[in-house]
Design a protein around this motif. Structure first.
Motif, PDB file in Angstrom:
ATOM      1  N   SER A 171     -26.159  12.685  27.239  1.00 21.23           N
ATOM      2  CA  SER A 171     -25.551  11.314  27.565  1.00 21.23           C
ATOM      3  C   SER A 171     -26.714  10.614  27.575  1.00 21.23           C
ATOM      4  O   SER A 171     -28.003  10.925  27.439  1.00 21.23           O
ATOM      5  N   ALA A 172     -26.459   9.324  27.840  1.00 18.02           N
ATOM      6  CA  ALA A 172     -27.688   8.211  28.066  1.00 18.02           C
ATOM      7  C   ALA A 172     -28.596   8.471  29.058  1.00 18.02           C
ATOM      8  O   ALA A 172     -29.600   8.364  29.341  1.00 18.02           O
ATOM      9  N   GLU A 173     -28.024   9.131  30.161  1.00 14.86           N
ATOM     10  CA  GLU A 173     -28.836   9.926  31.476  1.00 14.86           C
ATOM     11  C   GLU A 173     -29.842  10.867  31.064  1.00 14.86           C
ATOM     12  O   GLU A 173     -30.579  11.200  31.905  1.00 14.86           O
ATOM     13  N   GLY A 174     -29.515  11.808  29.982  1.00  9.78           N
ATOM     14  CA  GLY A 174     -30.269  12.896  29.737  1.00  9.78           C
ATOM     15  C   GLY A 174     -29.295  14.041  29.186  1.00  9.78           C
ATOM     16  O   GLY A 174     -28.498  13.700  28.622  1.00  9.78           O
ATOM     17  N   THR A 175     -29.827  15.178  29.399  1.00 13.68           N
ATOM     18  CA  THR A 175     -29.372  16.577  29.036  1.00 13.68           C
ATOM     19  C   THR A 175     -28.920  17.420  29.947  1.00 13.68           C
ATOM     20  O   THR A 175     -29.689  17.603  30.996  1.00 13.68           O
ATOM     21  N   THR A 176     -27.676  17.828  29.903  1.00 11.89           N
ATOM     22  CA  THR A 176     -27.194  19.100  31.008  1.00 11.89           C
ATOM     23  C   THR A 176     -26.691  20.198  30.069  1.00 11.89           C
ATOM     24  O   THR A 176     -26.182  20.337  29.266  1.00 11.89           O
ATOM     25  N   ILE A 177     -27.470  21.410  30.458  1.00 11.37           N
ATOM     26  CA  ILE A 177     -26.940  22.649  29.815  1.00 11.37           C
ATOM     27  C   ILE A 177     -26.289  23.480  30.867  1.00 11.37           C
ATOM     28  O   ILE A 177     -26.915  23.718  32.174  1.00 11.37           O
ATOM     29  N   ARG A 178     -24.901  23.918  30.734  1.00  5.71           N
ATOM     30  CA  ARG A 178     -24.101  24.491  31.691  1.00  5.71           C
ATOM     31  C   ARG A 178     -24.111  25.874  31.034  1.00  5.71           C
ATOM     32  O   ARG A 178     -23.541  26.172  29.877  1.00  5.71           O
ATOM     33  N   MET A 179     -24.354  26.909  32.033  1.00  2.00           N
ATOM     34  CA  MET A 179     -24.117  28.401  31.790  1.00  2.00           C
ATOM     35  C   MET A 179     -23.252  29.087  32.585  1.00  2.00           C
ATOM     36  O   MET A 179     -23.298  28.563  33.717  1.00  2.00           O
ATOM     37  N   THR A 180     -22.457  29.951  32.105  1.00  2.00           N
ATOM     38  CA  THR A 180     -21.475  30.539  33.088  1.00  2.00           C
ATOM     39  C   THR A 180     -21.837  32.005  32.852  1.00  2.00           C
ATOM     40  O   THR A 180     -22.290  32.595  31.778  1.00  2.00           O
ATOM     41  N   PHE A 181     -21.761  32.954  33.977  1.00  5.39           N
ATOM     42  CA  PHE A 181     -22.256  34.268  33.832  1.00  5.39           C
ATOM     43  C   PHE A 181     -20.943  34.818  34.678  1.00  5.39           C
ATOM     44  O   PHE A 181     -20.612  34.762  35.974  1.00  5.39           O
ATOM     45  N   ALA A 182     -20.311  36.052  34.232  1.00  4.63           N
ATOM     46  CA  ALA A 182     -19.173  36.611  34.705  1.00  4.63           C
ATOM     47  C   ALA A 182     -19.468  37.553  35.873  1.00  4.63           C
ATOM     48  O   ALA A 182     -20.587  38.196  35.874  1.00  4.63           O
TER      49      ALA A 182
END
Length: 138
Positions: A125-136
């Protein structure tokens, strides 16, 4: 040592700089153990979070921000920074979908993180980068 705040019973948030990476690994390990993550999964989680956060503070901007919480049987980890993602094109090794060439000087962090996580999503986005990870979780 890295300071973190427990904002709710299952939410941990912490700013992260390059100097905080060793402490980050300790925090992530403690939180994952508290939620019952198995040893093999714990190692994968710590590697994935370390790789993504290292990318955020070396290629993005400092501090990055780490958020961790439990949701729907998963441990969710978000790493945010205000850097702008330079999208080299759809897919490929730059986003971790494929292994980088053997002679590539880098590019393995997201590839490793994608293999360790149940799911990995990159948001720009214009605000930056987000990386979302999920772990079971068990």
């Amino acid at each position: 040592m890295m300071e973190h705040a427990t904002l709710a019973p299952d939410l941990v948030a912490a700013p992260v700089t390059l100097d905080d990476l060793p402490g980050l690994r300790d925090v992530v390990t403690r939180v994952a153990r508290r939620h019952g993550l198995a040893r093999d999964s714990l190692v994968d989680l710590v590697i994935a979070v370390n790789e993504v956060t290292t990318n955020a503070v070396t290629h993005g901007s400092m501090p990055a921000h780490l958020l961790m919480w439990r949701a729907d049987g998963h441990l969710v980890v978000e790493v945010r920074d205000s850097g702008r993602w330079k999208d080299p094109g759809a897919g490929g090794y730059a986003e971790g979908h494929e292994a980088p060439p053997d002679d590539a000087p880098g590019g393995r962090g997201l590839w490793l993180a994608r293999r360790a996580a149940t799911d990995l999503d990159i948001r720009r986005s214009a605000e930056g980068t987000t990386i979302r990870m999920t772990f079971a979780l068990p």
